[in-house]
Write a protein that holds these residues in place. Structure first.
Motif, PDB file in Angstrom:
ATOM      1  N   ALA A 149       0.689  -4.465  -2.764  1.00 32.98           N
ATOM      2  CA  ALA A 149       0.096  -5.785  -2.998  1.00 32.98           C
ATOM      3  C   ALA A 149      -0.086  -6.541  -1.692  1.00 32.98           C
ATOM      4  O   ALA A 149      -1.133  -7.156  -1.453  1.00 32.98           O
ATOM      5  CB  ALA A 149       0.971  -6.581  -3.962  1.00 32.98           C
ATOM      6  N   LYS A 150       0.916  -6.499  -0.806  1.00 33.94           N
ATOM      7  CA  LYS A 150       0.814  -7.200   0.466  1.00 33.94           C
ATOM      8  C   LYS A 150      -0.247  -6.568   1.372  1.00 33.94           C
ATOM      9  O   LYS A 150      -0.813  -7.229   2.243  1.00 33.94           O
ATOM     10  CB  LYS A 150       2.171  -7.212   1.176  1.00 33.94           C
ATOM     11  CG  LYS A 150       3.156  -8.210   0.583  1.00 33.94           C
ATOM     12  CD  LYS A 150       4.366  -8.366   1.493  1.00 33.94           C
ATOM     13  CE  LYS A 150       5.212  -9.556   1.111  1.00 33.94           C
ATOM     14  NZ  LYS A 150       6.300  -9.808   2.076  1.00 33.94           N
ATOM     15  N   ALA A 151      -0.499  -5.269   1.143  1.00 32.85           N
ATOM     16  CA  ALA A 151      -1.524  -4.579   1.919  1.00 32.85           C
ATOM     17  C   ALA A 151      -2.918  -4.801   1.346  1.00 32.85           C
ATOM     18  O   ALA A 151      -3.898  -4.258   1.858  1.00 32.85           O
ATOM     19  CB  ALA A 151      -1.225  -3.083   1.985  1.00 32.85           C
ATOM     20  N   GLY A 152      -3.000  -5.596   0.270  1.00 37.68           N
ATOM     21  CA  GLY A 152      -4.295  -5.976  -0.269  1.00 37.68           C
ATOM     22  C   GLY A 152      -4.811  -5.139  -1.415  1.00 37.68           C
ATOM     23  O   GLY A 152      -5.970  -5.287  -1.817  1.00 37.68           O
ATOM     24  N   LEU A 153      -3.966  -4.258  -1.981  1.00 37.12           N
ATOM     25  CA  LEU A 153      -4.410  -3.408  -3.084  1.00 37.12           C
ATOM     26  C   LEU A 153      -3.780  -3.892  -4.388  1.00 37.12           C
ATOM     27  O   LEU A 153      -2.562  -3.839  -4.549  1.00 37.12           O
ATOM     28  CB  LEU A 153      -4.000  -1.951  -2.820  1.00 37.12           C
ATOM     29  CG  LEU A 153      -4.522  -0.906  -3.808  1.00 37.12           C
ATOM     30  CD1 LEU A 153      -6.042  -0.846  -3.775  1.00 37.12           C
ATOM     31  CD2 LEU A 153      -3.940   0.467  -3.503  1.00 37.12           C
ATOM     32  N   ALA A 210      -8.738   2.034   0.460  1.00 40.47           N
ATOM     33  CA  ALA A 210      -9.788   1.157   0.975  1.00 40.47           C
ATOM     34  C   ALA A 210     -10.830   1.925   1.791  1.00 40.47           C
ATOM     35  O   ALA A 210     -11.742   1.319   2.349  1.00 40.47           O
ATOM     36  CB  ALA A 210      -9.173   0.058   1.835  1.00 40.47           C
ATOM     37  N   ALA A 262      -2.670   1.995   0.443  1.00 40.19           N
ATOM     38  CA  ALA A 262      -3.649   0.914   0.358  1.00 40.19           C
ATOM     39  C   ALA A 262      -4.787   1.145   1.344  1.00 40.19           C
ATOM     40  O   ALA A 262      -5.956   0.883   1.032  1.00 40.19           O
ATOM     41  CB  ALA A 262      -2.973  -0.425   0.628  1.00 40.19           C
ATOM     42  N   SER A 263      -4.462   1.652   2.518  1.00 39.54           N
ATOM     43  CA  SER A 263      -5.481   1.893   3.537  1.00 39.54           C
ATOM     44  C   SER A 263      -6.414   3.024   3.138  1.00 39.54           C
ATOM     45  O   SER A 263      -7.642   2.920   3.293  1.00 39.54           O
ATOM     46  CB  SER A 263      -4.813   2.202   4.883  1.00 39.54           C
ATOM     47  OG  SER A 263      -4.034   1.117   5.331  1.00 39.54           O
ATOM     48  N   THR A 313       2.601  -8.848   5.484  1.00 42.25           N
ATOM     49  CA  THR A 313       1.280  -8.910   4.854  1.00 42.25           C
ATOM     50  C   THR A 313       0.283  -8.124   5.693  1.00 42.25           C
ATOM     51  O   THR A 313       0.529  -7.837   6.873  1.00 42.25           O
ATOM     52  CB  THR A 313       0.781 -10.352   4.728  1.00 42.25           C
ATOM     53  OG1 THR A 313       0.615 -10.891   6.056  1.00 42.25           O
ATOM     54  CG2 THR A 313       1.776 -11.203   3.941  1.00 42.25           C
ATOM     55  N   LEU A 314      -0.850  -7.786   5.092  1.00 44.18           N
ATOM     56  CA  LEU A 314      -1.897  -7.078   5.828  1.00 44.18           C
ATOM     57  C   LEU A 314      -2.375  -7.908   7.017  1.00 44.18           C
ATOM     58  O   LEU A 314      -2.640  -7.362   8.104  1.00 44.18           O
ATOM     59  CB  LEU A 314      -3.066  -6.765   4.897  1.00 44.18           C
ATOM     60  CG  LEU A 314      -4.249  -6.021   5.531  1.00 44.18           C
ATOM     61  CD1 LEU A 314      -3.811  -4.670   6.086  1.00 44.18           C
ATOM     62  CD2 LEU A 314      -5.377  -5.850   4.518  1.00 44.18           C
ATOM     63  N   GLU A 315      -2.463  -9.222   6.831  1.00 38.95           N
ATOM     64  CA  GLU A 315      -2.903 -10.091   7.916  1.00 38.95           C
ATOM     65  C   GLU A 315      -1.949 -10.027   9.101  1.00 38.95           C
ATOM     66  O   GLU A 315      -2.387  -9.979  10.264  1.00 38.95           O
ATOM     67  CB  GLU A 315      -3.016 -11.533   7.413  1.00 38.95           C
ATOM     68  CG  GLU A 315      -4.150 -11.783   6.424  1.00 38.95           C
ATOM     69  CD  GLU A 315      -3.873 -11.228   5.026  1.00 38.95           C
ATOM     70  OE1 GLU A 315      -4.836 -11.028   4.275  1.00 38.95           O
ATOM     71  OE2 GLU A 315      -2.683 -10.979   4.696  1.00 38.95           O
TER      72      GLU A 315
END
Length: 295
Positions: free
Chosen positions: A48-52, A255, A251-252, A285-287
């Protein structure tokens, strides 16, 4: 494409000690802290923190509200998490002055999955969806079989490596993420190249990510190998390092990033996590990760 992580949710009781206690020894802990954890939950939070977007399936016990609230706080969908009036899964973790840890795990409600609840959960997922698994819940083999029938892409972190894996048809797994110790347990050799060669013999259709501690990590699909070195940082707590790596790598790749890019992002995320205390709270986080890579 949807992502379902079927895995454990634990309360982690973390004891800060001078050194890991030896047999017959009694030592004083400097402090004790309570965190949310479990390999399953850690990986869901990392995803989730990686944006998925990720759905988590599992069972919590009587004290599980803290776990549910934490999942929601980090953006993990809790639709498929059940609650039972029983003792939930938890760990007792010692963390020494060098940041190394040892862990005692009690399965609790994580070991109370039923075939009926598994079927009910998997009914909402199908071909092309991802299923992420670890070995901290029961009926893992049944979950793999049902997901394979539905043509889901099965990702397995075979940890802890124990007899529970014997009931699993691991030829149905698409991607393995494992460390060098688990690789040796699988193959009987400690050499990374030999580990990967033997794993490809055992599971010729699978891809592998083998993490090597301070020596980095390597991806292999049988036709190519991609190596990634570590990002050196001062270690505070390694508890969620592997789970962070797993979540950010998945997640990467989901993506559309290459294995090389995914390894680099995962290694950076893991390096940030080991510089922080706790499991779930240590995951960046991803950011944060991308900003650190560009710094």
């Amino acid at each position: 494409m949807k992502v379902l992580n079927y895995g454990s949710l634990n309360l982690d009781y973390v004891y800060t000690v001078d050194h890991i206690v030896q047999g017959g020894e009694t030592i004083l802990s400097e402090k004790v802290e309570t965190f949310c954890g479990g390999k399953g939950m850690n990986q869901s939070i990392a995803l989730a923190k990686a944006g998925l977007p990720v759905y988590h399936a599992g069972i919590v016990g009587e004290e599980g509200d803290f776990l549910l609230d934490t999942c929601r706080e980090y953006g993990v969908d809790t639709t498929y998490i059940r609650k039972l009036p029983a003792k939930g899964g938890h760990t007792m973790i010692q963390v020494d002055k060098n940041g190394q840890n040892c862990i005692i795990l009690y399965g609790g409600t994580n070991r109370m999955q039923t075939k009926e609840s598994i079927d009910e959960t998997l009914a909402d997922f199908g071909e092309g969806d991802y299923l992420v698994l670890q070995n901290e819940i029961n009926l893992l083999g049944y979950i793999i079989d049902r997901a394979y029938e539905k043509k889901m892409k099965i990702v397995l972190n075979p940890s802890p490596f124990d007899a529970g894996l014997d009931a699993c048809d691991m030829t149905k797994v698409s991607l393995f993420l494992l460390n060098e110790i688990e690789g040796e347990q699988f193959t009987g050799t400690a050499d990374p190249d030999e580990i990967l060669a033997k794993l490809h013999e055992l599971f010729p259709k699978a891809e592998f990510v083998l993490t090597l501690g301070s020596r980095g990590a390597v991806y292999s699909d049988g036709s190519q190998k991609v190596f990634q070195d570590i990002f050196k940082v001062k270690t505070v707590d390694t508890t969620a390092a592997g789970d962070t790596f797993t979540g950010f790598f998945l997640a990467s790749t989901a993506a559309g990033k290459s294995p090389a890019e995914a390894l680099r992002i995962a290694a950076k995320a893991s390096s940030i996590a080991v510089g922080r205390q706790g499991a779930a709270p240590s995951i960046p986080t991803l950011e944060e990760v991308m900003a650190s890579l560009q710094a």
